[in-house]
Structure formats: structure tokens, C-alpha cells
Design a protein around this motif. Structure first.
Motif, PDB file in Angstrom:
ATOM      1  N   HIS A 161       6.126  -8.721   6.101  1.00  0.00           N
ATOM      2  CA  HIS A 161       7.490  -8.468   5.618  1.00  0.00           C
ATOM      3  C   HIS A 161       7.968  -7.088   6.057  1.00  0.00           C
ATOM      4  CE1 HIS A 161      10.894  -8.080   2.850  1.00  0.00           C
ATOM      5  NE2 HIS A 161      10.382  -6.924   2.478  1.00  0.00           N
ATOM      6  N   VAL A 162       7.115  -6.085   5.917  1.00  0.00           N
ATOM      7  CA  VAL A 162       7.478  -4.725   6.315  1.00  0.00           C
ATOM      8  C   VAL A 162       7.750  -4.663   7.815  1.00  0.00           C
ATOM      9  CG1 VAL A 162       6.630  -2.357   6.522  1.00  0.00           C
ATOM     10  CG2 VAL A 162       6.232  -3.637   4.400  1.00  0.00           C
ATOM     11  N   GLU A 163       6.943  -5.376   8.584  1.00  0.00           N
ATOM     12  CA  GLU A 163       7.128  -5.376  10.035  1.00  0.00           C
ATOM     13  C   GLU A 163       8.448  -6.029  10.427  1.00  0.00           C
ATOM     14  OE1 GLU A 163       4.933  -7.059  14.080  1.00  0.00           O
ATOM     15  OE2 GLU A 163       3.790  -6.877  12.210  1.00  0.00           O
TER      16      GLU A 163
ATOM     17  N   ILE B  30      -1.337  -9.752   3.206  1.00  0.00           N
ATOM     18  CA  ILE B  30      -0.902 -10.192   4.536  1.00  0.00           C
ATOM     19  C   ILE B  30       0.609 -10.383   4.569  1.00  0.00           C
ATOM     20  CG2 ILE B  30      -1.156 -11.988   6.287  1.00  0.00           C
ATOM     21  CD1 ILE B  30      -3.718 -10.399   5.808  1.00  0.00           C
ATOM     22  N   ILE B  31       1.141 -11.004   3.536  1.00  0.00           N
ATOM     23  CA  ILE B  31       2.575 -11.282   3.480  1.00  0.00           C
ATOM     24  C   ILE B  31       3.380  -9.987   3.406  1.00  0.00           C
ATOM     25  CG2 ILE B  31       4.396 -12.270   2.021  1.00  0.00           C
ATOM     26  CD1 ILE B  31       2.407 -14.545   1.360  1.00  0.00           C
TER      27      ILE B  31
ATOM     28  N   GLU C 242       9.411  -1.146   2.945  1.00  0.00           N
ATOM     29  CA  GLU C 242       8.629  -1.638   1.825  1.00  0.00           C
ATOM     30  C   GLU C 242       9.573  -1.897   0.667  1.00  0.00           C
ATOM     31  OE1 GLU C 242       5.197   0.631   0.844  1.00  0.00           O
ATOM     32  OE2 GLU C 242       4.815   1.184   2.941  1.00  0.00           O
ATOM     33  N   PRO C 243       9.321  -2.929  -0.134  1.00  0.00           N
ATOM     34  CA  PRO C 243      10.262  -3.330  -1.179  1.00  0.00           C
ATOM     35  C   PRO C 243      10.685  -2.198  -2.105  1.00  0.00           C
ATOM     36  CG  PRO C 243       8.583  -4.990  -0.927  1.00  0.00           C
ATOM     37  CD  PRO C 243       8.181  -3.840  -0.052  1.00  0.00           C
TER      38      PRO C 243
ATOM     39  N   TYR D 284       9.628 -15.352   7.756  1.00  0.00           N
ATOM     40  CA  TYR D 284      10.038 -14.076   7.176  1.00  0.00           C
ATOM     41  C   TYR D 284      11.521 -13.786   7.350  1.00  0.00           C
ATOM     42  CZ  TYR D 284       5.143 -13.267   6.323  1.00  0.00           C
ATOM     43  OH  TYR D 284       3.869 -13.393   5.836  1.00  0.00           O
ATOM     44  N   LYS D 285      12.064 -14.090   8.511  1.00  0.00           N
ATOM     45  CA  LYS D 285      13.488 -13.807   8.728  1.00  0.00           C
ATOM     46  C   LYS D 285      14.367 -14.695   7.865  1.00  0.00           C
ATOM     47  CE  LYS D 285      13.098 -11.995  13.434  1.00  0.00           C
ATOM     48  NZ  LYS D 285      13.521 -12.138  14.846  1.00  0.00           N
TER      49      LYS D 285
END
Length: 328
Positions: free
Chosen positions: A315-317, A310-311, A322-323, A178-179
Motif C-alpha cells: 500500500h505504501v509503495e 505485506i499488505i 503510510e496511513p 491496491y490501486k
């Protein structure tokens, strides 16, 4: 008075076990069926707060039974009257082979109709011994179980549920970084893998437990059959950030060498169920797995979670937004 169907859950205080207890209660309620979920925990662990919560909310449908798995008479007492025994126990060979062998022996004595071993994983019958220690133990138990059922002429179904990889792994840097905004993979970017959430696995297992008919030797399920390339597209779409597809540049033969080096050269805890080299063994074994013909539709009223959910949560975490809420 309708007699309750007794379902025994060994390892009910674990992650999958607790979800399974919840799924059994929910399914019985939805289908208006009388059920008694007997939750087996090791001696001294009967005060598990989650199981105590189930017991408080469902006093007539839940039993919490402490058991000494090393004492056959204790196990036999715990399985008495059961329609189905399901093991969600995790551990080393002493548990996967030893404890489950004792449980199956007692289940045969108690004339249990179905035994579901703790096989929740990729289908290890698709590849030979020697590539995955933990799955080799499960294959060993299968051989023992087949002989026990045959010798006893038992009218029992031993049914394994293969769910692939748990989909939650996609939220913890398995494949999706994710990073770095990357999808990292071994082998082919188009090789599809089976993913199923813990909750969906529990929901399906509950349905198998409660089935009053015969069940086959194996059932294959997946919330999604997805390749690294498809994960790249999903991650880019749901996060609004393009993710790169990155091949790890490690051929499978070299991965075997890496596993050997990690296992031999780096100290690890002998009681660790998944040391680092074992995790790489799971990665290696995906090369053997081809998408299965799924048995999802065998049971109704299961909503299958998809990787996008799940993704997005992961991502939010990691990114903290949120996008669609990112400042322009």
C-alpha cells in the motif's frame, strides 16, 4: 573436533535458495551447531555475489560448488558426505523430474539421510492429475522417488514441505488490487488459503534440514490461513481505506475453459515456467485446498509474518504514504 553437519542446497543462487542458506547459517549459530552448507550452482554460476558474500562472512561454513546436473558422477561428488539434500530448483519437467531423479539416485548412493524435493507450494496430493502442469510434474517425481526408495531399501526420509502460496504474492496484485482498493477472488469469499513468506519457508526448511531425527513424508506450514473476506478486513484496517470485496463472476468450470483458450489460442514461450494460463491453473487449484492441520510448532524460534505486514508495505509503495502520515 566436532564434525560439521553437511547440508547440500541445490539451486542456492535463487530467491528461496539464498534465503535458505542464510537461515541455515543463522540457525546453526543460534543453536551453536557445526554446519557446512554446500551451495550447488550450475556450471559457470559460481561467482554469484550473494553466495560469495556468504562465503566471505562464513569461510568455514559455506562451500560453493559448480555442478553439471546432467553428469551423474558430478552430482554424486557434490552430495558426498551430506546429511540432507534440499532442492530449491525451479524449471520445466527436465529439472523437476529429470534433475531431481538424478539427485535422488546419487543421494541414495551417498547414504544421505534426508532428501527435500522442490515442492514448496500448495499440497498437490489433494487433487488429481491434469489441473496444474507444474504440480503434475512434482507428483510424477513423487511416484519415481517412492519406487527408488523402495527398490533400494534406502534408509532415507523424502520429506515435502507445503507452504501454500507465497505471501509476497499479496503484495503484487494477487487477490489485493491496491490501486482499485479491491479484493478480487474466485469461488467463495470465506474459503481460507494458506500463505507463507519466502523467509518463513526458508527458516522452517532450515530446521527440517538440520533435524537429526526422522521426518514425515509431508509437512504443512502457513504463516496465515486467510480468506478473501478476512483479507478485505485486514487491508481496510491497516491502510485506513475501505477495500471492496469483488467476486470475479467466473465459476470454476468457466475458468477451466479460459485456461484452455489461453493455452491453445495464445502463443507462449515453451521455456516459460509460468505462462499466463499456468497462473490461472494455480488459481483454479485453490478450489481443492482446505486449511491443513499445520506443523508450524514442530520447530521453535520462527516468527511467522502476517498478511497485514505485506499488505501495508505494498500500500505504501502504491499510494506513497503510510496511513497515519497522510495529510489531514
Amino acid at each position: 573436533m566436532v564434525k560439521s553437519q553437511v547440508i547440500v542446497v541445490a539451486g542456492a543462487n535463487g530467491q528461496l535458495g539464498a534465503l535458505l542458506v542464510e537461515s541455515l547459517l543463522d540457525r546453526a549459530d543460534a543453536e551453536n551447531k557445526a554446519i557446512l552448507v554446500r551451495c550447488l550452482v550450475r556450471d559457470g554460476r559460481g561467482r554469484d555475489p550473494i553466495l560469495k558474500g556468504f562465503k566471505r562472512s562464513n569461510p568455514d561454513e559455506v562451500e560453493i560448488v559448480e555442478v553439471d546436473y546432467d553428469t551423474e558422477s558430478d552430482v554424486e561428488r557434490a552430495l558426498a558426505g551430506a546429511h540432507c539434500v534440499v532442492s530449491v530448483l525451479q524449471g520445466l519437467r527436465g529439472v523437476v523430474v529429470g534433475v531431481q531423479e538424478t539427485m535422488l539416485k546419487c543421494a541414495i548412493k551417498c547414504k544421505v539421510k534426508r532428501f527435500i524435493p522442490s515442492d514448496f507450494s500448495i499440497d498437490f496430493t489433494r487433487f488429481p492429475d491434469g489441473y496444474n502442469r507444474n504440480l503434475d510434474w512434482r507428483r510424477e517425481f513423487h511416484s519415481i522417488a517412492d519406487k527408488m526408495i523402495t527398490d533400494a531399501k534406502a534408509d532415507m526420509d523424502v520429506t515435502s514441505i507445503y507452504n501454500g502460496a507465497f505471501m509476497e504474492l499479496l503484495g503484487g496484485a494477487f487477490l489485493v488490487r491496491y490501486k482499485q482498493k479491491e479484493i478480487a477472488y474466485f469461488g467463495s469469499s470465506t474459503h481460507k488459503m494458506d500463505f507463507t513468506t519466502y523467509k518463513n519457508t526458508a527458516d522452517y526448511t532450515a530446521a527440517v534440514c538440520m533435524d537429526t531425527g526422522r521426518t514425515p513424508k509431508c509437512l504443512h506450514i502457513a504463516g496465515s490461513q486467510t480468506s478473501p473476506k478476512e483479507l478485505q478486513e485486514i487491508a481496510s484496517s491497516v491502510t485506513g481505506v475501505r477495500h471492496r470485496l469483488v467476486w470475479m463472476m467466473v465459476p470454476y468450470w468457466l475458468l477451466l475453459v479460459i485456461i484452455w483458450v489461453l493455452r491453445v489460442m495464445i502463443p507462449y514461450d515453451e521455456d516459460d515456467v509460468t505462462p499466463i494460463w499456468q497462473k490461472f491453473q494455480y488459481a483454479y487449484c485453490f478450489k481443492f485446498i482446505q486449511p491443513e492441520t499445520l506443523d508450524n510448532s514442530r520447530y521453535k524460534n520462527i516468527t511467522w509474518t502476517q498478511p497485514a505486514e505485506i499488505i501495508l508495505e505494498a500500500h505504501v509503495e502504491v499510494d506513497g504514504y503510510e496511513p497515519d502520515k497522510k495529510d489531514k
